[in-house]
Structures are given as structure tokens and as C-alpha cells.
Motif scaffolding. Structure first.
Motif, PDB file in Angstrom:
ATOM      1  N   LEU A 283       0.831  -1.205   0.000  1.00 18.26           N
ATOM      2  CA  LEU A 283       0.000   0.000   0.000  1.00 18.26           C
ATOM      3  C   LEU A 283       0.862   1.250   0.000  1.00 18.26           C
ATOM      4  N   LYS A 284       0.282   2.335  -0.473  1.00 20.88           N
ATOM      5  CA  LYS A 284       0.883   3.661  -0.419  1.00 20.88           C
ATOM      6  C   LYS A 284      -0.184   4.647   0.016  1.00 20.88           C
ATOM      7  N   VAL A 285       0.174   5.512   0.961  1.00 22.19           N
ATOM      8  CA  VAL A 285      -0.775   6.473   1.509  1.00 22.19           C
ATOM      9  C   VAL A 285      -0.096   7.836   1.597  1.00 22.19           C
ATOM     10  N   ASP A 286      -0.780   8.866   1.126  1.00 17.52           N
ATOM     11  CA  ASP A 286      -0.278  10.234   1.236  1.00 17.52           C
ATOM     12  C   ASP A 286      -0.927  10.880   2.451  1.00 17.52           C
ATOM     13  N   VAL A 287      -0.110  11.319   3.424  1.00 13.92           N
ATOM     14  CA  VAL A 287      -0.634  11.879   4.679  1.00 13.92           C
ATOM     15  C   VAL A 287      -0.431  13.393   4.754  1.00 13.92           C
ATOM     16  N   GLU A 288      -0.286  14.059   3.621  1.00 15.25           N
ATOM     17  CA  GLU A 288      -0.008  15.493   3.600  1.00 15.25           C
ATOM     18  C   GLU A 288      -1.125  16.307   4.226  1.00 15.25           C
ATOM     19  N   LEU A 289      -2.356  15.835   4.156  1.00 17.65           N
ATOM     20  CA  LEU A 289      -3.486  16.612   4.640  1.00 17.65           C
ATOM     21  C   LEU A 289      -3.661  16.554   6.149  1.00 17.65           C
ATOM     22  N   TYR A 290      -2.867  15.747   6.843  1.00 13.94           N
ATOM     23  CA  TYR A 290      -3.082  15.546   8.262  1.00 13.94           C
ATOM     24  C   TYR A 290      -2.130  16.397   9.097  1.00 13.94           C
ATOM     25  N   ALA A 291      -2.612  16.801  10.257  1.00 19.34           N
ATOM     26  CA  ALA A 291      -1.910  17.800  11.067  1.00 19.34           C
ATOM     27  C   ALA A 291      -0.600  17.274  11.640  1.00 19.34           C
ATOM     28  N   LYS A 292      -0.581  16.013  12.092  1.00 17.25           N
ATOM     29  CA  LYS A 292       0.610  15.481  12.748  1.00 17.25           C
ATOM     30  C   LYS A 292       1.516  14.779  11.725  1.00 17.25           C
ATOM     31  N   PRO A 293       2.694  15.337  11.470  1.00 18.05           N
ATOM     32  CA  PRO A 293       3.575  14.714  10.480  1.00 18.05           C
ATOM     33  C   PRO A 293       4.183  13.417  10.990  1.00 18.05           C
ATOM     34  N   PHE A 294       4.428  12.494  10.078  1.00 18.09           N
ATOM     35  CA  PHE A 294       5.103  11.253  10.432  1.00 18.09           C
ATOM     36  C   PHE A 294       6.612  11.433  10.289  1.00 18.09           C
ATOM     37  N   ARG A 295       7.341  10.858  11.215  1.00 19.32           N
ATOM     38  CA  ARG A 295       8.793  10.862  11.090  1.00 19.32           C
ATOM     39  C   ARG A 295       9.391   9.514  11.460  1.00 19.32           C
ATOM     40  N   PHE A 296       8.797   8.810  12.428  1.00 17.84           N
ATOM     41  CA  PHE A 296       9.224   7.474  12.834  1.00 17.84           C
ATOM     42  C   PHE A 296      10.713   7.361  13.132  1.00 17.84           C
ATOM     43  N   PRO A 297      11.274   8.130  14.023  1.00 14.30           N
ATOM     44  CA  PRO A 297      12.706   7.992  14.270  1.00 14.30           C
ATOM     45  C   PRO A 297      13.087   6.610  14.790  1.00 14.30           C
ATOM     46  N   HIS A 298      12.227   6.027  15.622  1.00 12.15           N
ATOM     47  CA  HIS A 298      12.483   4.671  16.127  1.00 12.15           C
ATOM     48  C   HIS A 298      11.160   3.911  16.200  1.00 12.15           C
ATOM     49  N   GLY A 299      10.282   4.139  15.261  1.00 17.05           N
ATOM     50  CA  GLY A 299       8.933   3.598  15.342  1.00 17.05           C
ATOM     51  C   GLY A 299       8.843   2.127  14.988  1.00 17.05           C
TER      52      GLY A 299
END
Length: 359
Positions: A283-299
């Protein structure tokens, strides 16, 4: 009057299948016969606790204590037609304070908070302490757990980097001792690995970091060697978020979120050997419209291949100390998942209970 010893083997097995995971230790101490069953490898290899196909079991750390959680992908869709998700606590795993937990084939390798020793634990109440050769383990130590596919004997890999010096050690459960591995590498591991079918897979990069991008490395616990460099389904560098996971102990999954971009991609393996890997985009998902950005430093993340749904645990942008879960689904759906707890949740890993006796 019927006693525990009068029950048939099939009935005892069915009873144990229905026992709560956190109560398996008590079940084991019920009588000598039941305790002997937990030590019988023919019984433990084929007797796991039953769980719904729509549930994923997790181990999460809060306050340096491990908690057993259930992640449920609801069959019922919400008003927008998307799948709902919930996470609930099943039980607490009461042991010493730990800061990291790693899962392999029903066993949990726990790193103690004071780095004085390792704890190997399973749901039947069986535990094993592993001590360093001298003094304490170092805060920079990394660990992995796996087993020899020839005899299913478990081993623990320890490695650490001191400037330009790299050393690898392995603890053999059979000999109950550490020994240094004669391994030389021209690359480094900087992300947590995941265990699959006895081996551990890592994201690695060259000593010059971005020279050739990141790639996959497998540590083979049978040969006690790293396999060849395996390709990821994309090109990435250290600033990107690349996370490994497994799909129900059968396949490897990898997540990519490029630094400064909004698209999340997840791939799963269609073929995985020590010398070869083939990937398919899930899957591929674009999350640009959401307030909290993803970064996953150690997720970390968990994925349902059939539903094309992923639950991703990422650092909270409000506290920067605890993890928060989010769900993404093919088609662009993105939502937070309620843990129903305000306390700090930290590292987590998937968990598949198997009544494996620790040697």
C-alpha cells in the motif's frame, strides 16, 4: 473422583489452549503432569494459545514494565467505509524493570534497565537469566535472538560499536556461555532488527553511510554468520524512516517514509531466502493533509496483508517521550488509535505466543 492426572492428553491440550497467556505460569504449576507437558517439545511446538485472526498481539513497555496488548482490526466499518482499530491491554508481565524487548518464536528477550543482565521469558512462566562475561552490558549494546534450524537451540547475538571498532558475541543456550564471533563487516546496523523463522533481519548501511544507500542484512543463527547484502524495494538514506516488521511470522514487511515527504509506502516479501529477496508493494498512503507529520525515528508498525491496513507507532509530537498509534489504509485513510491510557508507552514489538520451553 476425577483428578487432573485422569484427564486425557487431548483434553489437557485443549484446556491449555484456552488459558489466558498471563495465566500459563499458574497452569504449569497445577500438577506434575501439566508441568511435564510444558517441558515436552512435541507438545509445546504444536500447542499455542488460540487467538482471533483479526487480532495482533503486541508487547509494549510502560514505566519499564512489559504489557501484553491486543490490536484488533474490527470487521465492522465506520461511516466512511474504513476499518476501525482498537488496542486494549490483556495483562501485565510482571518482571524486573526493562528498557527493550525482542520477540522470537514465542520467547521474549528483555534488556534490563540497569544493563546488568538479560532476561529470556515465555508465557509458561519459564525464564532464563543471561549475564555478561564481566561487569555490565554497555548502553550501546544491540541484541538479537534466534535459533539454530538444525536443532532449534536458541542463541543471543550481541554487538556493539566503539568508534571504528566493532565486536560481535553470541550466547549459546546449550553451552550457557558467551563466545566472540570471528566476523568482519564494512557496514553498520543502526535500526532495530526483527526475527523471522529463526534468523534476524536488519537495515544496514555502508561505513560512509549514504554512499550506497541502505540495504537488508540477515544474521543466520545456524551458521552464525551474516548473509549477503539484500536489496530493499527502494533507495533510502539515513534521514529517511525505514522500519522492518513481520506479517504473522510468515513474511517480512518494510515501511518507507522519506524525509521531508508525505507518502508512506509498505512492501512485503513474496520470496525470502538467505541469498535472495523479492518484494511486492502492499500500500501507499499520502498523509499530507493531516496535522501530525510522520517521522518514525524509532517507530514500529504492524500490517494486515488481506485488509491492506497498517497500524504505525510513532513518537508523540506533543510529549516527544511516548509513542502514539495511527492507522493508515489503502486509499488515503488515516486516523489516530486510542490506547485509553495517558501514561507513557514506549517500545513495542509483535508477539505470537508459543509454549516453547527454554533450554
Amino acid at each position: 473422583m476425577t483428578t487432573m492426572s485422569d484427564l486425557s492428553h487431548d483434553l489437557v491440550e485443549e484446556i491449555i489452549r484456552r488459558v489466558s497467556i498471563t495465566s500459563l505460569g499458574a497452569a504449569r504449576s497445577t500438577c506434575k503432569l501439566w508441568n511435564a507437558l510444558f517441558k515436552d517439545q512435541n507438545f509445546t511446538k504444536h500447542s499455542g494459545t488460540s487467538s482471533s485472526a483479526k487480532e495482533i498481539m503486541l508487547i509494549m513497555i510502560r514505566g519499564c514494565r512489559a504489557h501484553l496488548m491486543s490490536l484488533n482490526l474490527y470487521d465492522i466499518h465506520n461511516r466512511k467505509g474504513w476499518i476501525d482499530v482498537s488496542v486494549k491491554e490483556i495483562g501485565k508481565l510482571n518482571q524486573v524493570e526493562i528498557i527493550e524487548v525482542i520477540h522470537c518464536h514465542g520467547l521474549l528477550l528483555c534488556v534490563t534497565k540497569d544493563h546488568s543482565r538479560l532476561l529470556v521469558w515465555n508465557p509458561s512462566g519459564n525464564i532464563k537469566w543471561i549475564h555478561p562475561k564481566s561487569n555490565n552490558f554497555h548502553t550501546l549494546d544491540r541484541f538479537a535472538i534466534g535459533y539454530d534450524n538444525n536443532n532449534h537451540k536458541f542463541k543471543v547475538l550481541r554487538f556493539y560499536y566503539w568508534s571504528s571498532h566493532i565486536e560481535y558475541e553470541i550466547f549459546d543456550f546449550k553451552s550457557n556461555s558467551w563466545r566472540v564471533l570471528d566476523v568482519t563487516t564494512d557496514w553498520k546496523i543502526h535500526r532495530r532488527g526483527v526475527s523471522l523463522k529463526g534468523n534476524t533481519y536488519f537495515i544496514a548501511h555502508g561505513r560512509l553511510q549514504v554512499e550506497h544507500g541502505e540495504f537488508l542484512r540477515c544474521f543466520d543463527f545456524t551458521r552464525e554468520r551474516f548473509g549477503p547484502r539484500l536489496p530493499l524495494p527502494f533507495h533510502s538514506c539515513l534521514d529517511d524512516s525505514v522500519i522492518l516488521s513481520t506479517v504473522r511470522e510468515e513474511k517480512l514487511a518494510v515501511l518507507l517514509k522519506r524525509f521531508g515527504e508525505y507518502e508512506i509506502g509498505i512492501w512485503i516479501t513474496t520470496n525470502l531466502e538467505l541469498n535472495e529477496v523479492l518484494w511486492s508493494n502492499l500500500l501507499k498512503v499520502d498523509v499530507e493533509l493531516y496535522a501530525k507529520p510522520f517521522r518514525f525515528p524509532h517507530g514500529s508498525f504492524f500490517v494486515d496483508e488481506k485488509k491492506k491496513v497498517a497500524v504505525i507507532f510513532d513518537i508523540s509530537r506533543e510529549t516527544w517521550t511516548n509513542y502514539e498509534p495511527y492507522m493508515v489504509q489503502q486509499g488515503g485513510y488515516y486516523t489516530g488509535v486510542d490506547l485509553k491510557e495517558s501514561d507513557r508507552w514506549m517500545l513495542m514489538c509483535s508477539y505470537a505466543p508459543i509454549l516453547m520451553h527454554i533450554q
